[in-house]
Motif scaffolding. Sequence first.
Motif, PDB file in Angstrom:
ATOM      1  N   CYS A  90       0.826  -1.208   0.000  1.00  0.00           N
ATOM      2  CA  CYS A  90       0.000   0.000   0.000  1.00  0.00           C
ATOM      3  C   CYS A  90       0.856   1.253   0.000  1.00  0.00           C
ATOM      4  O   CYS A  90       0.386   2.327  -0.350  1.00  0.00           O
ATOM      5  CB  CYS A  90      -0.914  -0.044   1.230  1.00  0.00           C
ATOM      6  SG  CYS A  90      -2.032   1.329   1.418  1.00  0.00           S
TER       7      CYS A  90
ATOM      8  N   ASP B 291       2.390   2.323   2.805  1.00  0.00           N
ATOM      9  CA  ASP B 291       2.362   2.898   4.147  1.00  0.00           C
ATOM     10  C   ASP B 291       3.739   2.816   4.799  1.00  0.00           C
ATOM     11  O   ASP B 291       4.398   1.777   4.724  1.00  0.00           O
ATOM     12  CB  ASP B 291       1.391   2.133   5.059  1.00  0.00           C
ATOM     13  CG  ASP B 291       0.032   1.957   4.432  1.00  0.00           C
ATOM     14  OD1 ASP B 291      -0.510   2.942   3.919  1.00  0.00           O
ATOM     15  OD2 ASP B 291      -0.486   0.826   4.460  1.00  0.00           O
TER      16      ASP B 291
ATOM     17  N   ARG C  60      -6.200  -4.878   3.179  1.00  0.00           N
ATOM     18  CA  ARG C  60      -6.159  -3.842   4.220  1.00  0.00           C
ATOM     19  C   ARG C  60      -5.641  -4.362   5.558  1.00  0.00           C
ATOM     20  O   ARG C  60      -5.357  -3.570   6.458  1.00  0.00           O
ATOM     21  CB  ARG C  60      -7.555  -3.245   4.420  1.00  0.00           C
ATOM     22  CG  ARG C  60      -8.020  -2.423   3.258  1.00  0.00           C
ATOM     23  CD  ARG C  60      -7.239  -1.137   3.187  1.00  0.00           C
ATOM     24  NE  ARG C  60      -7.562  -0.364   1.998  1.00  0.00           N
ATOM     25  CZ  ARG C  60      -6.741   0.542   1.478  1.00  0.00           C
ATOM     26  NH1 ARG C  60      -5.576   0.773   2.036  1.00  0.00           N
ATOM     27  NH2 ARG C  60      -7.089   1.200   0.420  1.00  0.00           N
TER      28      ARG C  60
HETATM   29 ZN    ZN Z   1      -2.482   1.159   3.679  1.00  0.00          ZN
END
Ligand code: ZN
Length: 151
Positions: free
Chosen positions: A39, A41, A124
């Motif tokens: 993702c 992050d 997620r």
């Molecule tokens: Zn994320």
Amino acid sequence: MSDLRDLYQQVILDHYRKPRNQQALIDANRSAEGHNPLCGDRVRVALKVAGDTIEDVAFEGSGCAISTASASLMTEAVKGKTVDQAEALFRSFRAVVTGDDGALVADDLGKLEVLAGVRDYPVRIKCATLAWHTLESALAGEAGSEPVSTE
Ligand code: ZN
């Protein structure tokens, strides 16, 4: 159930827009970095541990709404806890977000429950657990430990 889902959504958005404890921790004695390449992050978790107690905790970094909200909620959940309590919370949190209820060790996750919905979105789950894996690395290591990435 949809009312509950809306409430959860509101808590997540609130922590995303106004993250708690998102700052440098000047007198930190443990820290670690985590990265979720799926993702993008990135999070850095810094701790001030005295004896067995997490006296202070903060995070820095940037990521999606789920990772930021989860990091914010994590700092609130573990501040003032003992290392053992924090690790028990992590195990339970991971059980909730992965749907592995058999691994639940703490009954009351409090606000962390709002992230339970990510179990329906496997991509997620790593966003939600990134800050916790990074916390665990920080607890396991000494100051300035090497960057880690989650599995
Ligand atoms: Zn994320």
